[in-house]
Design a protein around this motif. Structure first.
Motif, PDB file in Angstrom:
ATOM      1  N   ALA A 167       0.878  -1.104   0.032  1.00  0.00           N
ATOM      2  CA  ALA A 167      -0.092  -0.053   0.012  1.00  0.00           C
ATOM      3  C   ALA A 167       0.851   1.195  -0.023  1.00  0.00           C
ATOM      4  CB  ALA A 167      -0.844   0.010   1.231  1.00  0.00           C
ATOM      5  N   GLN A 224       3.487   1.419  -1.480  1.00  0.00           N
ATOM      6  CA  GLN A 224       4.312   1.303  -2.653  1.00  0.00           C
ATOM      7  C   GLN A 224       5.677   1.349  -2.504  1.00  0.00           C
ATOM      8  OE1 GLN A 224       2.900   4.272  -5.396  1.00  0.00           O
ATOM      9  NE2 GLN A 224       1.015   3.676  -5.260  1.00  0.00           N
ATOM     10  N   LEU A 226      12.572  -5.135  -0.723  1.00  0.00           N
ATOM     11  CA  LEU A 226      12.870  -4.443   0.743  1.00  0.00           C
ATOM     12  C   LEU A 226      11.942  -4.971   1.760  1.00  0.00           C
ATOM     13  CD1 LEU A 226      14.419  -1.533   1.328  1.00  0.00           C
ATOM     14  CD2 LEU A 226      12.256  -1.138   1.854  1.00  0.00           C
ATOM     15  N   LEU A 269      10.210   1.495  10.273  1.00  0.00           N
ATOM     16  CA  LEU A 269      11.061   1.669   9.247  1.00  0.00           C
ATOM     17  C   LEU A 269      10.209   1.952   7.692  1.00  0.00           C
ATOM     18  CD1 LEU A 269      14.090   0.692   8.154  1.00  0.00           C
ATOM     19  CD2 LEU A 269      12.931  -1.123   7.102  1.00  0.00           C
ATOM     20  N   ILE A 321      10.238   5.389   5.903  1.00  0.00           N
ATOM     21  CA  ILE A 321      10.811   5.641   4.619  1.00  0.00           C
ATOM     22  C   ILE A 321       9.935   6.412   3.810  1.00  0.00           C
ATOM     23  CG2 ILE A 321      11.193   4.235   2.631  1.00  0.00           C
ATOM     24  CD1 ILE A 321      12.783   2.243   4.198  1.00  0.00           C
ATOM     25  N   VAL A 322       8.525   6.039   3.999  1.00  0.00           N
ATOM     26  CA  VAL A 322       7.308   6.650   3.126  1.00  0.00           C
ATOM     27  C   VAL A 322       7.126   8.250   3.420  1.00  0.00           C
ATOM     28  CG1 VAL A 322       4.804   6.712   2.757  1.00  0.00           C
ATOM     29  CG2 VAL A 322       6.109   4.512   2.875  1.00  0.00           C
ATOM     30  N   GLY A 336      17.896   8.693   6.774  1.00  0.00           N
ATOM     31  CA  GLY A 336      18.390   7.325   7.376  1.00  0.00           C
ATOM     32  C   GLY A 336      18.886   7.345   8.594  1.00  0.00           C
ATOM     33  N   ILE A 349      15.910   7.204  10.811  1.00  0.00           N
ATOM     34  CA  ILE A 349      15.213   5.864  10.775  1.00  0.00           C
ATOM     35  C   ILE A 349      16.107   4.709  11.705  1.00  0.00           C
ATOM     36  CG2 ILE A 349      14.697   3.888   9.520  1.00  0.00           C
ATOM     37  CD1 ILE A 349      14.163   5.934   6.936  1.00  0.00           C
ATOM     38  N   LEU A 386      -7.724  -3.022   2.695  1.00  0.00           N
ATOM     39  CA  LEU A 386      -7.871  -1.930   3.801  1.00  0.00           C
ATOM     40  C   LEU A 386      -7.743  -2.792   4.970  1.00  0.00           C
ATOM     41  CD1 LEU A 386      -8.286   1.078   3.392  1.00  0.00           C
ATOM     42  CD2 LEU A 386     -10.862   0.439   3.559  1.00  0.00           C
ATOM     43  N   MET A 402      -3.684   7.458  -4.456  1.00  0.00           N
ATOM     44  CA  MET A 402      -2.611   7.693  -3.531  1.00  0.00           C
ATOM     45  C   MET A 402      -1.377   8.670  -4.151  1.00  0.00           C
ATOM     46  SD  MET A 402      -2.313   4.031  -1.609  1.00  0.00           S
ATOM     47  CE  MET A 402      -2.511   3.102  -3.116  1.00  0.00           C
ATOM     48  N   THR A 445       1.784   9.477  -1.619  1.00  0.00           N
ATOM     49  CA  THR A 445       2.694   8.532  -1.240  1.00  0.00           C
ATOM     50  C   THR A 445       3.615   8.126  -2.141  1.00  0.00           C
ATOM     51  OG1 THR A 445       0.234   7.712  -0.308  1.00  0.00           O
ATOM     52  CG2 THR A 445       2.446   6.326  -0.078  1.00  0.00           C
ATOM     53  N   SER A 446       3.278   8.177  -3.429  1.00  0.00           N
ATOM     54  CA  SER A 446       4.266   7.664  -4.464  1.00  0.00           C
ATOM     55  C   SER A 446       5.324   8.637  -4.683  1.00  0.00           C
ATOM     56  CB  SER A 446       3.402   7.205  -5.775  1.00  0.00           C
ATOM     57  OG  SER A 446       2.686   8.419  -6.194  1.00  0.00           O
ATOM     58  N   LEU A 482       6.382  10.718  -2.119  1.00  0.00           N
ATOM     59  CA  LEU A 482       6.992  10.899  -1.049  1.00  0.00           C
ATOM     60  C   LEU A 482       8.117   9.655  -1.187  1.00  0.00           C
ATOM     61  CD1 LEU A 482       4.460  11.545   1.785  1.00  0.00           C
ATOM     62  CD2 LEU A 482       6.943  12.834   1.247  1.00  0.00           C
ATOM     63  N   SER A 483       7.738   8.375  -1.544  1.00  0.00           N
ATOM     64  CA  SER A 483       8.545   7.186  -1.578  1.00  0.00           C
ATOM     65  C   SER A 483       9.611   7.582  -2.618  1.00  0.00           C
ATOM     66  CB  SER A 483       7.888   6.052  -1.795  1.00  0.00           C
ATOM     67  OG  SER A 483       7.080   6.001  -2.786  1.00  0.00           O
ATOM     68  N   PHE A 522      13.000   9.183  -1.755  1.00  0.00           N
ATOM     69  CA  PHE A 522      13.947   8.573  -0.958  1.00  0.00           C
ATOM     70  C   PHE A 522      14.476   7.569  -2.103  1.00  0.00           C
ATOM     71  CE2 PHE A 522      14.523   8.080   3.615  1.00  0.00           C
ATOM     72  CZ  PHE A 522      15.507   7.104   3.582  1.00  0.00           C
ATOM     73  N   MET A 566      17.230   3.801   0.878  1.00  0.00           N
ATOM     74  CA  MET A 566      16.266   2.830   1.671  1.00  0.00           C
ATOM     75  C   MET A 566      17.069   1.608   2.220  1.00  0.00           C
ATOM     76  SD  MET A 566      12.346   2.705  -0.152  1.00  0.00           S
ATOM     77  CE  MET A 566      12.762   2.788  -1.926  1.00  0.00           C
ATOM     78  N   TRP A 567      17.822   1.088   1.135  1.00  0.00           N
ATOM     79  CA  TRP A 567      18.496  -0.166   1.769  1.00  0.00           C
ATOM     80  C   TRP A 567      19.520  -0.054   2.847  1.00  0.00           C
ATOM     81  CZ3 TRP A 567      17.257  -5.181   0.504  1.00  0.00           C
ATOM     82  CH2 TRP A 567      16.128  -5.162  -0.472  1.00  0.00           C
ATOM     83  N   ALA A 598      19.473   2.416   4.920  1.00  0.00           N
ATOM     84  CA  ALA A 598      18.613   2.580   6.196  1.00  0.00           C
ATOM     85  C   ALA A 598      18.242   1.331   6.745  1.00  0.00           C
ATOM     86  CB  ALA A 598      17.378   3.421   5.873  1.00  0.00           C
ATOM     87  N   VAL A 625      -0.738   7.882   6.387  1.00  0.00           N
ATOM     88  CA  VAL A 625      -0.397   8.139   4.827  1.00  0.00           C
ATOM     89  C   VAL A 625      -0.811   6.906   3.983  1.00  0.00           C
ATOM     90  CG1 VAL A 625       1.414   9.121   3.776  1.00  0.00           C
ATOM     91  CG2 VAL A 625       1.717   8.706   6.147  1.00  0.00           C
ATOM     92  N   LEU A 677      -3.198   4.216   1.922  1.00  0.00           N
ATOM     93  CA  LEU A 677      -4.398   3.604   1.696  1.00  0.00           C
ATOM     94  C   LEU A 677      -5.395   4.061   2.658  1.00  0.00           C
ATOM     95  CD1 LEU A 677      -5.728   1.780  -0.090  1.00  0.00           C
ATOM     96  CD2 LEU A 677      -4.952  -0.106   1.045  1.00  0.00           C
TER      97      LEU A 677
END
Lengths: 302, 122
Positions: free
Chosen positions: A103, A105, A110, A127, A131-132, A137, A140, A233, B1, B4-5, B7-8, B11, B16-17, B19, B71, B73
């Motif tokens: 959800a 994305q 990962l 985490l 990240i979202v 880092g 986190i 959901l 959403m 969300t996309s 924001l991600s 990063f 990410m890896w 972290a 954030v 869904l």
């Protein structure tokens, strides 16, 4: 004629539980073995050019992978609908965690890797959420490490219950399989089990907990991408709800005050400092709660 | 959403890896230290009381943040519905002394799914 031994009521439940755990343990071992075989074949393949042999081996690898994928699903199925309550709830929580990753994305690799290498649900949710939100880092890593401090006290209460003669470096592997669920079941059942047999019991139980977490995460991720939104959901909501419900079972006063303070400070600080709100809420709320508890304890003593 | 996309994507993957690796090392650090020191020190230290309070405050902050200000869904569900479903689940949980985790979890999950269905087909 041999007189039948009277069955003691205390051990009956334990024996039953062990029987149910054996099947999934075998599946876990087989899945790990299959992964090793695939990796070894891939390494053998690497230096060669694509030839007839390549396709022969590749087809074997693919068919093996499909077979083990199906077995992994069976393994999850067994754990989700059968077996001890702790295995079942853990499976559903990790399915929900995979759905959370989908959800938000994130990458499926990962999301699954957090289950495989971290295996601490609150830390994993921290985490993913951070990240979202695009936190740094360092923030986190710091926040996740702080949520993992509970493992330290869990180790201190669990490992002294094994006989000292069994102590070995295997513990450093075993401790990675320890989660809140397996720890709680160990603390509950260990008084009923002979000390020499506790290590084997805990290893089997914890291995299933850990073994099901990664395939369940991946499957939850895949399911959440396919089912209608109203179902995903529900899946996404499992983990926050589970945390909320566990709060009602917390007993020490300092921790109860900390929960209330964190619940207030967290959302409020999020409005101003989204990146560091968890750290602020944890450190400020936790310290205040601890101070209040200590003050009250001192007052009672005085 | 959409948010969300975006924001991600801010990063990057390597971050990410990195972290993740740092977080995994941080998590294992406590496990390894716990094994190393188990049987040698007592757990009734003031430091552990403090650390435990910090952990609970942090998880509580995270949980309430996800339920109140999500954030992605969950943000598509109105706040009132999220709160009502959570309160219902907690009520089921504390309705009896013995363990009510599974009925309570089912209450919350099915409640949210029913809301989603209602929105979907109305």
């Amino acid at each position: 004629m041999v007189q039948a031994k009277p069955k003691s009521k205390g051990t009956k439940g334990t024996v039953l539980k062990l029987d149910i755990s054996v099947g999934p343990v075998i599946w876990t071992a087989n899945i790990i073995a299959a992964v090793l075989v695939v990796v070894l074949l891939a390494r053998l393949l690497f230096p060669w050019r694509a030839s007839r042999l390549f396709w022969a081996v590749a087809s074997i690898v693919i068919s093996w992978s499909v077979m083990w994928f199906l077995i992994a699903i069976l393994f999850i199925w067994l754990n989700a609908f059968d077996g001890p309550l702790e295995h079942r709830s853990l499976t559903w929580l990790y399915l929900g965690f995979g759905a959370m990753g989908q959800a938000n994305q994130l990458d499926i690799w990962l999301t699954s890797a957090t289950s495989f290498f971290m295996f601490a649900l609150p830390g994993q949710v921290v985490l993913i959420e951070m990240i979202v939100l695009g936190s740094s880092g360092v923030a986190i890593a710091f926040a996740v490490t702080l949520t993992a401090t509970r493992f330290f006290t869990m180790c201190l209460t669990l490992f002294p219950q094994f006989p000292e003669k069994q102590r070995s470096s295997f513990y450093y592997l075993l401790v990675h399989l320890m989660a809140m669920t397996s720890w709680a079941i160990a603390m509950k059942d260990f008084p009923k089990i002979h000390p020499d047999k506790r290590l084997a019991y805990f290893t089997g139980f914890a291995l299933v907990c850990w073994g099901v977490s990664t395939p369940a995460t991946a499957l939850g991720y895949l399911i959440a991408g396919q089912v209608p939104t109203y179902l995903s959901l529900g899946m996404v909501f499992i983990n926050p709800l589970f945390f909320l419900l566990t709060f009602t079972e917390v007993r020490p006063r300092a921790n109860r005050v900390a929960i209330v303070l964190g619940a207030v400070i967290g959302p409020v600080s999020y409005l101003w400092y989204p990146d560091y709100s968890l750290l602020i809420a944890g450190l400020v709320g936790g310290t205040i709660a601890y101070s209040i508890d200590k003050y009250l304890r001192m007052k009672k003593l005085a | 959403m959409p948010e969300t996309s975006e924001l991600s994507h801010l990063f990057n993957d390597a971050g990410m890896w990195a972290a993740l690796i740092a977080a995994c090392i941080g998590t294992y650090f406590w496990r390894g230290l716990g094994v190393f020191l188990s049987g040698k020190i007592s757990q009734d230290s003031e430091l552990f009381n403090w650390l435990s309070a910090v952990t609970y405050a942090m998880v509580a902050a995270l949980t309430l943040r996800i339920i109140l200000l999500p954030v992605g869904l969950l943000a598509t569900v109105p706040m009132s519905v999220r709160i009502i479903v959570s309160v219902l689940a907690v009520l089921v949980m504390i309705s009896k002394k013995e363990k009510r985790m599974v009925p309570a979890l089912l209450t919350g999950t099915i409640g949210l799914v029913l809301y989603g269905l209602w929105i979907n087909f109305q």
